[in-house]
Enzyme design. Sequence first.
Site, short mmCIF file in Angstrom:
data_model
loop_
_atom_site.label_atom_id
_atom_site.label_comp_id
_atom_site.label_asym_id
_atom_site.label_seq_id
_atom_site.Cartn_x
_atom_site.Cartn_y
_atom_site.Cartn_z
N HIS A 170 -3.58 4.32 4.92
CA HIS A 170 -4.62 3.29 5.08
C HIS A 170 -5.97 3.82 4.59
O HIS A 170 -6.65 3.19 3.79
CB HIS A 170 -4.71 2.87 6.55
CG HIS A 170 -5.91 2.01 6.83
ND1 HIS A 170 -6.03 0.72 6.37
CD2 HIS A 170 -7.07 2.28 7.49
CE1 HIS A 170 -7.20 0.23 6.75
NE2 HIS A 170 -7.85 1.15 7.42
N ARG A 183 0.87 -1.19 0.00
CA ARG A 183 0.00 0.00 0.00
C ARG A 183 0.90 1.22 0.00
O ARG A 183 1.52 1.53 1.00
CB ARG A 183 -0.91 -0.05 1.23
CG ARG A 183 -1.44 1.29 1.65
CD ARG A 183 -2.58 1.18 2.62
NE ARG A 183 -2.24 0.70 3.96
CZ ARG A 183 -1.60 1.39 4.90
NH1 ARG A 183 -1.15 2.61 4.65
NH2 ARG A 183 -1.40 0.87 6.09
N TYR A 229 4.08 5.51 11.48
CA TYR A 229 4.42 4.12 11.85
C TYR A 229 5.27 3.37 10.85
O TYR A 229 5.65 2.25 11.10
CB TYR A 229 3.14 3.32 12.15
CG TYR A 229 2.10 3.32 11.03
CD1 TYR A 229 2.23 2.46 9.94
CD2 TYR A 229 1.00 4.16 11.07
CE1 TYR A 229 1.30 2.45 8.92
CE2 TYR A 229 0.05 4.16 10.05
CZ TYR A 229 0.21 3.29 8.98
OH TYR A 229 -0.72 3.29 7.98
C1 LIG Z 1 -14.02 -6.97 12.15
C2 LIG Z 1 -13.28 -5.68 12.03
N1 LIG Z 1 -12.36 -5.36 12.95
C3 LIG Z 1 -11.68 -4.19 12.87
C4 LIG Z 1 -11.93 -3.32 11.84
C5 LIG Z 1 -11.15 -1.99 11.77
N2 LIG Z 1 -10.21 -2.04 10.63
C6 LIG Z 1 -10.54 -1.49 9.45
S1 LIG Z 1 -9.34 -1.73 8.30
C7 LIG Z 1 -8.35 -2.56 9.38
C8 LIG Z 1 -7.04 -3.12 8.94
C9 LIG Z 1 -7.21 -4.14 7.85
O1 LIG Z 1 -5.98 -4.56 7.32
P1 LIG Z 1 -5.90 -5.56 6.13
O2 LIG Z 1 -6.84 -6.70 6.32
O3 LIG Z 1 -4.47 -5.92 5.96
O4 LIG Z 1 -6.44 -4.75 4.89
P2 LIG Z 1 -5.82 -3.40 4.24
O5 LIG Z 1 -6.48 -2.27 4.94
O6 LIG Z 1 -4.36 -3.43 4.43
O7 LIG Z 1 -6.23 -3.44 2.81
C10 LIG Z 1 -8.97 -2.63 10.64
C11 LIG Z 1 -8.37 -3.28 11.81
C12 LIG Z 1 -12.91 -3.69 10.90
N3 LIG Z 1 -13.21 -2.91 9.86
N4 LIG Z 1 -13.56 -4.87 11.01
#
Ligand SMILES: Cc1ncc(C[n+]2csc(CCOP(=O)(O)OP(=O)(O)O)c2C)c(N)n1
Length: 375
Positions: free
Chosen positions: A269, A265, A278
């Site tokens: 985020h 990425r 970070y």
């Molecule tokens: C069940 C749940 N827990 C926490 C969140 C908060 N949250 C949103 S995005 C994220 C990180 C996700 O990382 P990843 O799966 O690696 O996807 P990326 O954002 O890197 O595409 C979190 C913890 C959420 N949306 N759903």
Amino acid sequence: MPVVETRPAINEQELTFKVSSKIQQVLTPAGEVVGAVPNLSGEELVGFYRWMVLGRAYSDQMVAMQRQGKMGTFAPLTGQEATSVGLAAPLETKDWLFASYRENISHLVKGVPLLALMKQWGGYIADNFPAELNAPPFQIVLGSQMHHGVGVAQAIKYNNQPNVVLTVCGDGATSEGDFNEALNFAGVFKAPVVFVVQNNGWAISTPRHYQTAANFIADRGLGFGIPGCVVDGNDLLAVYQVVSEAVARARAGHGPTLIEAITYRLGAHTTADDPTKYRPSTEVERWTKRDPITRLRNFLLNCNMLTKAEDNALHETVKAEIQAAVEAYEALLPPSPDQQFSHLYAELTPRLRQQRADILRDLGLEIVSRNGSQA
Ligand SMILES: Cc1ncc(C[n+]2csc(CCOP(=O)(O)OP(=O)(O)O)c2C)c(N)n1
Ligand SMILES: [Mg+2]
């Protein structure tokens, strides 16, 4: 006890990007061919390249609109264009796509209009994604789309339909119970589903190595009886190839495959995040040199499938396409706060009815029913 030699940890591999025998690759970051090029016409390849260019320009536009107060929170996709296009391109019209919030280009490839995506991020909740595309709205509850995907895959199997399902989530989502339950169920029942993990190195500020001690996320398929495969996620041709093979396996009744696409990425985020807090800028610089769009462009230019003039023209048409969607979006009336209650239940519970009335009263608005008439 004998000491077992293990491969270097995943992060080390990602950062040095050595071509391990396990990481499928067709093009080097410079666009040189090092693997078997999938059997695609020049027109198809330029078409995929155009989706990548369009996706990045769309992402930049969405961030700009969010900064101007015209758009809700948005998750930029810059850097992940090859995986997003490569996972959707092998799907047929009736195949299903269950994606997360960072695969907006996959939805575009499936046929979802730009305006529908803009509306979804802008708070227009209702019916934005045409149902006949078999690509429901992107999921934000991490990992839940894997369950939806496996459920539909089982329905396809029971009904003897020829279609398959592709689900995609991030590296962070693989730590959710949903991911594990979905893979277990799919493995046991040989569901016609392809699981793609976009391993972009981070789950907000949590680095990949906190998600699993396994060297590769794809290695975890073994425990579910599902073959795993690791692919260079910034290499459109490699992603297209491995996904095509997994789709063919599922369609032939051989069950699920787990594909880990290693990508990065490059942006924040979401528009609510500041990644400089970070992660080191040197890491971003290293991955910028592996830009998936530059890689495919170099290949297309080297093979005379695209000229610089055609590339410039393509960028211009992409810009115009996005501008047209922006104008359509900006011409919409603002979404009503009433909408959030309109698609939960056929009939609202008394408590939700009360909440809706309270919100509208506080905002000085009238209660509007689902079909737009006054309630
Ligand atoms: C069940 C749940 N827990 C926490 C969140 C908060 N949250 C949103 S995005 C994220 C990180 C996700 O990382 P990843 O799966 O690696 O996807 P990326 O954002 O890197 O595409 C979190 C913890 C959420 N949306 N759903
Ligand atoms: Mg991630």
